[in-house]
Every structure is written in structure tokens, then in C-alpha cells.
Design a protein around this motif. Sequence first.
Motif, PDB file in Angstrom:
ATOM      1  N   ASN A  21       0.823  -1.201   0.000  1.00 28.38           N
ATOM      2  CA  ASN A  21       0.000   0.000   0.000  1.00 28.38           C
ATOM      3  C   ASN A  21       0.858   1.253   0.000  1.00 28.38           C
ATOM      4  O   ASN A  21       0.908   1.978   0.975  1.00 28.38           O
ATOM      5  CB  ASN A  21      -0.937  -0.018   1.198  1.00 28.38           C
ATOM      6  CG  ASN A  21      -1.851  -1.222   1.161  1.00 28.38           C
ATOM      7  OD1 ASN A  21      -2.682  -1.336   0.271  1.00 28.38           O
ATOM      8  ND2 ASN A  21      -1.666  -2.132   2.093  1.00 28.38           N
ATOM      9  N   LEU A  22       1.553   1.482  -1.093  1.00 24.02           N
ATOM     10  CA  LEU A  22       2.480   2.610  -1.161  1.00 24.02           C
ATOM     11  C   LEU A  22       1.772   3.891  -1.589  1.00 24.02           C
ATOM     12  O   LEU A  22       0.762   3.862  -2.276  1.00 24.02           O
ATOM     13  CB  LEU A  22       3.590   2.301  -2.160  1.00 24.02           C
ATOM     14  CG  LEU A  22       4.471   1.117  -1.810  1.00 24.02           C
ATOM     15  CD1 LEU A  22       5.501   0.893  -2.893  1.00 24.02           C
ATOM     16  CD2 LEU A  22       5.130   1.312  -0.464  1.00 24.02           C
ATOM     17  N   LEU A  23       2.351   5.005  -1.161  1.00 21.47           N
ATOM     18  CA  LEU A  23       1.861   6.310  -1.598  1.00 21.47           C
ATOM     19  C   LEU A  23       2.806   6.879  -2.648  1.00 21.47           C
ATOM     20  O   LEU A  23       3.933   6.399  -2.798  1.00 21.47           O
ATOM     21  CB  LEU A  23       1.796   7.279  -0.426  1.00 21.47           C
ATOM     22  CG  LEU A  23       0.985   6.884   0.799  1.00 21.47           C
ATOM     23  CD1 LEU A  23       1.015   8.005   1.814  1.00 21.47           C
ATOM     24  CD2 LEU A  23      -0.446   6.573   0.410  1.00 21.47           C
ATOM     25  N   VAL A  24       2.350   7.915  -3.355  1.00 17.94           N
ATOM     26  CA  VAL A  24       3.241   8.604  -4.296  1.00 17.94           C
ATOM     27  C   VAL A  24       4.499   9.044  -3.540  1.00 17.94           C
ATOM     28  O   VAL A  24       5.614   8.981  -4.054  1.00 17.94           O
ATOM     29  CB  VAL A  24       2.537   9.836  -4.918  1.00 17.94           C
ATOM     30  CG1 VAL A  24       3.490  10.574  -5.838  1.00 17.94           C
ATOM     31  CG2 VAL A  24       1.298   9.405  -5.683  1.00 17.94           C
ATOM     32  N   GLY A  25       4.304   9.462  -2.291  1.00 17.57           N
ATOM     33  CA  GLY A  25       5.437   9.883  -1.461  1.00 17.57           C
ATOM     34  C   GLY A  25       6.487   8.795  -1.306  1.00 17.57           C
ATOM     35  O   GLY A  25       7.686   9.072  -1.349  1.00 17.57           O
ATOM     36  N   ASN A  26       6.041   7.541  -1.155  1.00 20.80           N
ATOM     37  CA  ASN A  26       7.007   6.442  -1.053  1.00 20.80           C
ATOM     38  C   ASN A  26       7.790   6.281  -2.345  1.00 20.80           C
ATOM     39  O   ASN A  26       8.996   6.022  -2.328  1.00 20.80           O
ATOM     40  CB  ASN A  26       6.282   5.130  -0.745  1.00 20.80           C
ATOM     41  CG  ASN A  26       5.614   5.162   0.611  1.00 20.80           C
ATOM     42  OD1 ASN A  26       4.536   5.716   0.746  1.00 20.80           O
ATOM     43  ND2 ASN A  26       6.265   4.627   1.600  1.00 20.80           N
ATOM     44  N   VAL A  27       7.077   6.437  -3.481  1.00 19.73           N
ATOM     45  CA  VAL A  27       7.752   6.305  -4.773  1.00 19.73           C
ATOM     46  C   VAL A  27       8.808   7.407  -4.921  1.00 19.73           C
ATOM     47  O   VAL A  27       9.959   7.134  -5.277  1.00 19.73           O
ATOM     48  CB  VAL A  27       6.735   6.387  -5.936  1.00 19.73           C
ATOM     49  CG1 VAL A  27       7.455   6.363  -7.274  1.00 19.73           C
ATOM     50  CG2 VAL A  27       5.731   5.248  -5.841  1.00 19.73           C
ATOM     51  N   ILE A  28       8.414   8.653  -4.610  1.00 15.46           N
ATOM     52  CA  ILE A  28       9.358   9.762  -4.734  1.00 15.46           C
ATOM     53  C   ILE A  28      10.562   9.523  -3.832  1.00 15.46           C
ATOM     54  O   ILE A  28      11.713   9.682  -4.234  1.00 15.46           O
ATOM     55  CB  ILE A  28       8.670  11.099  -4.379  1.00 15.46           C
ATOM     56  CG1 ILE A  28       7.536  11.408  -5.367  1.00 15.46           C
ATOM     57  CG2 ILE A  28       9.683  12.240  -4.385  1.00 15.46           C
ATOM     58  CD1 ILE A  28       6.787  12.685  -5.077  1.00 15.46           C
ATOM     59  N   LYS A  29      10.294   9.110  -2.606  1.00 12.57           N
ATOM     60  CA  LYS A  29      11.389   8.886  -1.654  1.00 12.57           C
ATOM     61  C   LYS A  29      12.316   7.769  -2.149  1.00 12.57           C
ATOM     62  O   LYS A  29      13.534   7.920  -2.154  1.00 12.57           O
ATOM     63  CB  LYS A  29      10.805   8.516  -0.296  1.00 12.57           C
ATOM     64  CG  LYS A  29      11.842   8.197   0.751  1.00 12.57           C
ATOM     65  CD  LYS A  29      11.186   8.035   2.099  1.00 12.57           C
ATOM     66  CE  LYS A  29      12.085   7.355   3.083  1.00 12.57           C
ATOM     67  NZ  LYS A  29      11.902   5.898   3.144  1.00 12.57           N
ATOM     68  N   ASN A  30      11.729   6.658  -2.592  1.00  6.81           N
ATOM     69  CA  ASN A  30      12.561   5.559  -3.081  1.00  6.81           C
ATOM     70  C   ASN A  30      13.393   5.969  -4.278  1.00  6.81           C
ATOM     71  O   ASN A  30      14.567   5.634  -4.380  1.00  6.81           O
ATOM     72  CB  ASN A  30      11.690   4.364  -3.489  1.00  6.81           C
ATOM     73  CG  ASN A  30      11.045   3.726  -2.285  1.00  6.81           C
ATOM     74  OD1 ASN A  30      11.476   3.960  -1.158  1.00  6.81           O
ATOM     75  ND2 ASN A  30       9.999   2.963  -2.504  1.00  6.81           N
ATOM     76  N   GLN A  31      12.767   6.701  -5.200  1.00  8.14           N
ATOM     77  CA  GLN A  31      13.479   7.090  -6.403  1.00  8.14           C
ATOM     78  C   GLN A  31      14.618   8.058  -6.097  1.00  8.14           C
ATOM     79  O   GLN A  31      15.673   7.989  -6.706  1.00  8.14           O
ATOM     80  CB  GLN A  31      12.515   7.722  -7.418  1.00  8.14           C
ATOM     81  CG  GLN A  31      11.502   6.746  -7.982  1.00  8.14           C
ATOM     82  CD  GLN A  31      12.153   5.609  -8.723  1.00  8.14           C
ATOM     83  OE1 GLN A  31      13.149   5.792  -9.417  1.00  8.14           O
ATOM     84  NE2 GLN A  31      11.616   4.409  -8.575  1.00  8.14           N
ATOM     85  N   PHE A  32      14.403   8.950  -5.142  1.00  7.76           N
ATOM     86  CA  PHE A  32      15.429   9.933  -4.827  1.00  7.76           C
ATOM     87  C   PHE A  32      16.529   9.360  -3.950  1.00  7.76           C
ATOM     88  O   PHE A  32      17.704   9.545  -4.204  1.00  7.76           O
ATOM     89  CB  PHE A  32      14.816  11.161  -4.139  1.00  7.76           C
ATOM     90  CG  PHE A  32      14.666  12.331  -5.054  1.00  7.76           C
ATOM     91  CD1 PHE A  32      15.609  13.339  -5.076  1.00  7.76           C
ATOM     92  CD2 PHE A  32      13.592  12.401  -5.919  1.00  7.76           C
ATOM     93  CE1 PHE A  32      15.483  14.402  -5.936  1.00  7.76           C
ATOM     94  CE2 PHE A  32      13.457  13.470  -6.784  1.00  7.76           C
ATOM     95  CZ  PHE A  32      14.388  14.476  -6.785  1.00  7.76           C
ATOM     96  N   LEU A  33      16.119   8.663  -2.875  1.00 11.30           N
ATOM     97  CA  LEU A  33      17.107   8.271  -1.868  1.00 11.30           C
ATOM     98  C   LEU A  33      17.685   6.882  -2.089  1.00 11.30           C
ATOM     99  O   LEU A  33      18.827   6.632  -1.738  1.00 11.30           O
ATOM    100  CB  LEU A  33      16.486   8.371  -0.472  1.00 11.30           C
ATOM    101  CG  LEU A  33      16.041   9.787  -0.052  1.00 11.30           C
ATOM    102  CD1 LEU A  33      15.504   9.782   1.364  1.00 11.30           C
ATOM    103  CD2 LEU A  33      17.185  10.782  -0.181  1.00 11.30           C
ATOM    104  N   ASP A  34      16.906   5.966  -2.680  1.00 15.25           N
ATOM    105  CA  ASP A  34      17.422   4.605  -2.822  1.00 15.25           C
ATOM    106  C   ASP A  34      17.837   4.292  -4.255  1.00 15.25           C
ATOM    107  O   ASP A  34      18.966   3.925  -4.516  1.00 15.25           O
ATOM    108  CB  ASP A  34      16.376   3.590  -2.343  1.00 15.25           C
ATOM    109  CG  ASP A  34      15.936   3.889  -0.914  1.00 15.25           C
ATOM    110  OD1 ASP A  34      16.770   4.434  -0.162  1.00 15.25           O
ATOM    111  OD2 ASP A  34      14.771   3.617  -0.577  1.00 15.25           O
ATOM    112  N   ALA A  35      16.900   4.478  -5.216  1.00 14.48           N
ATOM    113  CA  ALA A  35      17.215   4.123  -6.596  1.00 14.48           C
ATOM    114  C   ALA A  35      18.071   5.190  -7.277  1.00 14.48           C
ATOM    115  O   ALA A  35      18.659   4.954  -8.323  1.00 14.48           O
ATOM    116  CB  ALA A  35      15.932   3.907  -7.388  1.00 14.48           C
ATOM    117  N   ARG A  36      18.134   6.389  -6.651  1.00 19.05           N
ATOM    118  CA  ARG A  36      18.913   7.503  -7.219  1.00 19.05           C
ATOM    119  C   ARG A  36      18.473   7.850  -8.633  1.00 19.05           C
ATOM    120  O   ARG A  36      19.292   8.241  -9.458  1.00 19.05           O
ATOM    121  CB  ARG A  36      20.410   7.173  -7.224  1.00 19.05           C
ATOM    122  CG  ARG A  36      20.997   6.984  -5.858  1.00 19.05           C
ATOM    123  CD  ARG A  36      21.278   8.305  -5.196  1.00 19.05           C
ATOM    124  NE  ARG A  36      21.610   8.138  -3.789  1.00 19.05           N
ATOM    125  CZ  ARG A  36      21.643   9.142  -2.920  1.00 19.05           C
ATOM    126  NH1 ARG A  36      21.359  10.351  -3.306  1.00 19.05           N
ATOM    127  NH2 ARG A  36      21.946   8.940  -1.667  1.00 19.05           N
TER     128      ARG A  36
END
Lengths: 256, 286
Positions: B235-250
Motif C-alpha cells: 500500500n504505497l503512496l506517491v510519497g514512497n515512490v518519490i522517496k525511493n526514487q530519490f534516496l534509494d534508486a537515485r
Amino acid sequence: MIRWLPRAWLMLIYGLLYVPIAVLVVFSFNDSRSGYTWGGLSLRWYETLFNNHAMVEAMWNSLWLALSAATVSTLIGGLTALALHRYRFRGKRVLNGMLFVVMMSPEIVLAISLLALFLLVGIQLGYVSLLLAHVTFCLPFVVITVMARLSGFDESLPEAARDLGASDFTMTRTVLIPVIMPALLAGWLLGFTLSLDDVVVSTFVSGPTYEILPLRIYSMVRVGLKPEVNALGTLLLVFSLVMLSLSQWILTRSKQ
Amino acid sequence: MSSIRQQPFRTAVLVLVWGWLLFLVLAPNLLVVGASVMTRDPGSFLSLPLNLDAYRQLMDPLYLDVFLHSLYMAAVTTLACLLIGYPFAWALSKVEKRRQLLLIFFLIVPFWTNSLVRTYALKLILATNGLINSALLSLGWIDEPVRMLYTEGAVIIGLVYLLLPFMILPLYSVFDDLREELVMASHDLGAGRFATFVHVIVPLTLPGVLAGVMLVLLPAMGLFFVPDILGGSRNLLVGNVIKNQFLDARNWPFGAAASIVLTLTMAVLMLAHRISKQRIGEEGSA
């Protein structure tokens, strides 16, 4: 319509808002290890909390950050409110608009934009980046609080001061600052609390050198249950209650 | 025009304020817009060929699903807040003035309390061996614990709990301004309760509704820590996607594009809010 219905609705919703908080406070004094079952009164989780060095350090870091962010945003925000109130200048609407956008835009948008800036300009992620970010999101709230105070203010006083030969700076210092003092204090307290509570922006702009409380809590509650979080939550609750009461008291007293 | 020498104080204040906002608000936002049309680069985050790949990637079924699911959860959250908050604000505005201030104070207290800690408290209540389940089990209403944590419902409950005051406060302010005479006039002119509600009360409180929707809907897509604590990985939010893309997936371009979609949503809502307010202004003066 049934007369008691609105009151019953109010009471029900207030009840629901406070249930989780009550659970937190009660369980912070729970002696049981499991976290879910009641095992008698104890202060052991408060002890565990204060014996955790990383936690205590994060607490001090957070306090220091909140103190400095609130102070800087009150200074800049207070001056901004004065400028918006007193001066006509080009781009006033743009300035107002930017403050409004900061206040309304989702925190995560602000967070990534600041992270991009800090990395591009080469500001190391740590205390400085956190301070800049926190001041930025506290700023509009201070401006609004001070503007509200200035809007009901008698304009003849500053004019009299100017007529008597006071410079702009002297007039501001001796006439306007005393008038907006309560609003500045309230804005400071608001900024302090906002800074202490922030998770979203801090997650992005903090570095390993400066760990703050919300991030420490975040890493703890993501996995399983940590009863000392209950104790910490209770302390934070008492702290916010004191701060909020203080700001309400200052604002209402100044109106009388 | 006044020169710098005439009003050094004024100049200093304006330079400070403008400097701060240009450097920490305008520039970063332009950077995000720029980043969204650049190419992902593992070394320096971004590199040159400009393109719309990031936006195209948003349309990828995998992410589109996450987006739609997040939008759905945010919409349900907003609707729940509205259904709870509208009658609540109405009832609150009817309470005598002295008590109102105290009640508002108690509405604000929880939202000044650390939101992570409050989300964590919900976990204590919803967990499999948490309070609700133990209560129901000991009452004998259920035979085995009901799974509530790590579901879509848990995320929505968490979001409603955190965001409800943001819906109630703007609604309270429009109900507080609502003039009793207008309601009475409507009754005098023969309108029933329902007609008065639909034709008088709803239009007059619409700006409050839209302000509340704006203050709830957008954070409800961004508060990534709520699904982290209550929702599990589905149950992810857009916020989780943004955070993952910025901080983890770079993957900065993608994270930036996602954030721009959020900002545009905000812009549309703000415009709707403005229009509804202007309409009421015109009707009021007419």
C-alpha cells in the motif's frame, strides 16, 4: 433534528482523536515486555530511554535545531511581515505568493527541491542543511502570525514617531517591535514545534553526522514494537502541551 | 524610487527576504523542473540529453498502478475526513463562544504532537495482538484475531487520523462566518431543511470544503511514513515512490517528474478554490 446529536458527534470524534494518545501514555508506564499486554506500573521504559546514548544525543540535536530554526525564522519572518505591512515595493504579490506556495505545497515536494539544491551547491547534509530547510518551512507561519497582529494596528502611532524625527529603524525598534512581540513569541513557539515534529523534510536533508529525534524514532518504529517509544511519545506530548498552552496564553493575554 | 542611502533598514530587510526566498524556494523548484527533463546518471545524479523519459516512465503500468492506488487511498481519506469533519465543524460552530476556543485548543493538541509517535500508537491498537483484537477476543465476538495492520484500511485510518484537523479547521472558519440570517431567510422564503442545506449552506461553505480537500488530499499522497509503519509493502503512496526514487534508486528525473505531478495537482485545486471564493464574493455583493 435531534438536539443532542451534534454534541454526541463532537464527543465521539474527540474521543477517537484521543484514544491513541491515551493508549500511548498508559502503555508508557507498562511493565510488560511484550508491548501489548498490561504487566503493572513501572518507569522502566523511561529508564531504557535515557540510557540510550544515541537517543539522548538525537534529543539534544533536535532541541538545538528547533531552537535555532525557530529563532532564525522568527527574525526573518518578523522582518518580512513588517516589510509586507509597511512598504510598497515591486513584486510584493510575488513574495506573498511564494510564501503561500511554501505553506500549501506538499512537504515532500519542498524536501526533494531542497535536497537537489544542497547537493548542487555543495552544502554538506547535516546541521546547516537541516537549519536552512526548517527555517524555510517555518517562515510562512511566522509571517502570517505577525501579519495578523499588524493588521489590527493603529497606523497613527508609527506616523507620529516618524513626525517626531525617528528614523525608520528607530521607529520599528521602539514602536512596531513592542506591538508585534506577542505574535513573534507565538510564531517562535509554532516554529519550534513544527521543527521538532518534522519527518518528511528531515528525511531528505539530514546526513549521518547529525541525527535528529524524528528520524531516530522513524528507524525504531519501522520494525516491530519498541516500548520506549511510548515513553518518548508521552514526554513529547507533555512538551507540546506546555508549548501550545504557553503560546495561547501569550496571545490571549496580549489581547486584553 | 528610494535610494539605498535613504532607507538602509528597508533595503536590508528586502534583500534578506528576497534572497532567502529566491535561493531556498524559487531556485530549488526550478531545479526540480530541470531535473525532471534530464537523463538519469549513476555518477552525478543527472546528465544532459533533455527528454521526457521520466514522464513516460510515470505511465509505465507498474508505476501507474501505484499512482492510481495512492490517489484512491488519498481520495477515500479525503472523503472520510469530509464526512467526519463537515458535521463536526458545523456542530463546533454552534457551541457557545467561550467553549469553542477550548475545544479548538484540544483539536490542535494532537496535531502538535509528533505525528510519527501518533502513527505508532495506532499500531498498538490495530496489531494482530493489539488492543482491538484482544478486546474482541475477550468479549468472545471473534474466535481468532482479525488482520487489520498492514492493510489498505490501516493506511487510510492512519492518514485520516493525522489529517482530520486540517479538514476541520478551514470548515470551522467558514461555518463560523456563516450568517444565521441567511439560513433564516431561506426558511422564511419557504425552503425546507434539505433545500436550505443544498442551496444556501453548501454553496457558502464550499471554499472551506475545497481548502480542506486541498490540505488533506495532497499530504495524503505524500506522507510516506504512514504506509511504512501501518501499510506494508503493498500500500504505497506517491510519497514512497518519490522517496525511493530519490534516496534509494537515485533516479532523480523520475522522482522529480512524480513530484511535479503532485505540484500540478495542487495548482488545479488552488485554482478551484480561488474560483469558488470569487463566486461567493460576487453573489454576496449582488
